[in-house]
Design a protein around this motif. Structure first.
Motif, short mmCIF file in Angstrom:
data_model
loop_
_atom_site.label_atom_id
_atom_site.label_comp_id
_atom_site.label_asym_id
_atom_site.label_seq_id
_atom_site.Cartn_x
_atom_site.Cartn_y
_atom_site.Cartn_z
N ASN A 20 47.33 38.00 41.21
CA ASN A 20 47.19 39.03 40.17
C ASN A 20 45.81 39.67 40.25
O ASN A 20 45.66 40.89 40.09
CB ASN A 20 47.38 38.43 38.78
N GLY A 21 44.81 38.82 40.49
CA GLY A 21 43.44 39.32 40.57
C GLY A 21 43.27 40.27 41.74
O GLY A 21 42.58 41.29 41.64
N ILE A 22 43.92 39.96 42.87
CA ILE A 22 43.82 40.84 44.03
C ILE A 22 44.45 42.19 43.72
O ILE A 22 43.92 43.25 44.08
CB ILE A 22 44.48 40.19 45.26
N ALA A 23 45.58 42.16 43.00
CA ALA A 23 46.25 43.43 42.67
C ALA A 23 45.36 44.30 41.80
O ALA A 23 45.13 45.48 42.10
CB ALA A 23 47.58 43.14 41.98
N ILE A 24 44.83 43.71 40.73
CA ILE A 24 43.97 44.52 39.84
C ILE A 24 42.68 44.87 40.57
O ILE A 24 42.14 45.97 40.44
CB ILE A 24 43.71 43.77 38.50
N GLY A 25 42.20 43.93 41.41
CA GLY A 25 40.99 44.18 42.20
C GLY A 25 41.18 45.32 43.18
O GLY A 25 40.23 46.05 43.49
N ALA A 26 42.40 45.49 43.68
CA ALA A 26 42.67 46.58 44.62
C ALA A 26 42.46 47.92 43.92
O ALA A 26 41.98 48.88 44.53
CB ALA A 26 44.09 46.48 45.15
#
Lengths: 252, 294
Positions: B14-20
């Protein structure tokens, strides 16, 4: 009509007059030197010709085309290239990349062809690389071909800047104090190169220079400026002997 | 797999998605900063306005999602282009704070304009992936998160090819290093600067359209620019790879803080990282040396 004509040129910064009513002409194929005391307006003339500064009066024409009416990024296309007193290179790029950037005005295909390295784009780039190699050979900078410019000695950077100017395939080359900061040996090489650029490449050269022995050696005609105007114009010997020039330099 | 490991991996995803998304926003900021030496504080508001425009096109005008996304990107690009060419060009040569003040003012104006046009209430729009999930073993991934990742990857790859391979992209790099030399090599620096702003605007629009389904279409979306600034500092200000790395890390840290740290930390985590990095490690992860040759 003359080749390069500067007509009644004026340049003002607020209350400061850098150039006042300056007129002179340069013939095709000659080496034309501009000398004068500091603050005489020599570099300002270059800055007006290359559209860095907007003149407040007068105009400049090259082969009857009004240079002072075209945008700054079309100067290369108009056949004019220059170097700068303080060296303006792409510091983190290599020597060869700096020269290739000089060839920006020649088409290298569309962006898609370039991104995908299609044959048409590669051919165009190969052609440019070939041209750039010729210049590297001419100015003898092949040992530095792949070095980033930022780490190179001052004298080499000056030559790289001339090389990049040549890469734009100009017909008129403006050199701003090409010998400043060079040692005597480098200055001698520079004199040979100026001759080569004039004779072999057929490029007209206008240079601002303080080194009078270099000017006497390579220049066909000399313009001495003072206070933004013409003080004397003629052969190197004539100008050097001119009483006003002597007075301006010695402050008599 | 044990449940806490699953939870950790899930949080990271989830963090990678929002981080993207943070990375996309940070990339836009870096592009603008490199080309025009302006930190565009209005970037988050262009993103927010794009989300509202996207909502309008989808729910009011009834356009299909893809068409609405395309139109929104074009509008954001056009707005950014005009802002650079007509407004920011006026302050070229002024000290850097002039750019900061001007973009802050533009940010407030945009925020006000959106508030007047759409009203202050939050809303949402449907996407082709809303509510759908993909199961990967014990992991459950929202399809929207996958789309965000793919979109961010595609945009980053396009940007890479553009900057490294095309002569226009190389001209952009050249102009950002030495404008005077670029001009006299025949590079139309002014037009390129406007074009870079337009590209960054389109990227902000993508960010807005991807963020809105997660965070609602809301005036507060502009906050993301602050997260992106934190990402930039963490990754190393002025570095394009740094913007991506920083964005992803901030996204992950935020998600982890939301679960493993006391309530309230999630919202301030990005800024704590920002302060921490500035104090302890001002160059950031992939930072370049600061300062310019005089």
């Amino acid at each position: 009509m003359s080749y390069l004509a500067v007509e009644h040129l004026g340049l003002q910064f607020g209350g400061l007059t850098a150039i006042r009513g300056l007129s002179f002409t340069v013939e095709q194929g000659e080496v034309f030197a501009i000398i004068g005391p500091n603050g005489a307006g020599k570099t300002s003339v270059f800055n007006v010709i290359t559209r860095v500064f907007e003149p407040s009066a007068g105009r400049v024409t090259l082969r009857d085309r009004e240079i002072t009416a075209i945008p700054r990024h079309r100067i290369a296309e108009a056949g004019i290239a220059r170097t700068f007193q303080n060296i303006e290179l792409f510091e983190s790029a290599t020597v060869i990349d700096n020269l290739l950037l000089g060839r920006h005005r020649f088409s290298h295909g569309n962006p898609l062809a370039q991104a995908l390295r299609l044959p048409s784009a590669c051919r165009a780039e190969d052609h440019s690389r070939g041209k750039v190699e010729e210049i590297i050979d001419l100015l003898d900078i092949s040992p530095y071909r792949n070095s980033p410019v930022a780490g190179l000695p001052y004298g080499v950077r000056k030559v790289v800047e001339i090389a990049r100017a040549l890469a734009t395939e100009p017909e008129l080359l403006l050199l701003d104090e090409p010998a400043s900061g060079l040692n005597p040996e480098e200055t001698r090489d520079l004199a040979f190169w100026i001759d080569d650029i004039k004779n072999d490449l057929g490029i007209t050269i206008v240079m601002v220079e303080h080194d009078m022995s270099l000017v006497a050696e390579v220049a066909d005609r000399v313009l001495c400026m003072n206070m933004g105007g013409v003080l004397a114009l003629g052969s190197p010997e004539e100008v050097r002997a001119h009483p006003d020039v002597v007075a301006a330099y010695l402050g008599v | 797999m044990e449940s806490h490991v699953v939870q950790l991996v899930q949080l990271c995803l989830n963090g990678i998605a929002i981080g993207a998304i943070y990375a996309l926003v940070a990339l836009g900021l870096v592009l603008i900063y490199k080309a025009t030496e302006i930190i565009n504080f209005a970037h988050g508001d262009i993103l927010m306005a794009s989300a509202f425009v996207g909502w309008g096109l989808i729910t009011i005008a009834g356009l299909p999602f893809w068409l609405a996304a395309l139109v929104t990107m074009l509008l954001a690009a056009a707005l950014s282009y005009v802002l650079e060419a007509r407004v920011l060009r006026v302050i070229v040569g002024q000290p850097q704070f002039a750019g900061a003040m001007l973009t802050l003012a533009l940010a407030f104006m945009l925020r006000g304009a959106v508030s007047m046009a759409f009203g202050p209430t939050s809303r949402t729009f449907p996407t082709p992936w809303t509510g759908q999930t993909t199961h990967l073993g014990p992991l459950v991934i929202a399809d929207l998160n996958l789309v965000i990742l793919v979109a961010a990857l595609v945009i980053t790859a396009l940007l890479f090819f553009f900057l490294r391979r095309t002569s226009v992209g190389i001209s952009v790099q050249a102009a950002s290093q030495n404008q005077l030399a670029a001009y006299l090599c025949g590079i139309p620096v002014k037009r390129l600067n406007s074009m870079v702003w337009a590209m960054a605007g389109a990227m902000a629009a993508v960010g807005g359209l991807l963020l809105a389904p997660i965070a609602l279409v809301d005036i507060g979306l502009w906050y993301v620019v602050l997260k992106a600034l934190a990402a930039l500092v963490l990754g190393g200000f002025g570095s394009i790879p740094g913007a991506i790395v920083g964005g992803l890390l901030i996204g992950i840290v935020e998600q982890l803080a939301g679960v493993y740290l006391p309530d309230g930390f999630k919202d301030v985590m990005a800024y704590l990282v920002l302060i921490g990095v500035l104090v302890l490690w001002p160059r950031g992860i992939l930072g370049e040396a600061h300062g310019r040759r005089v």
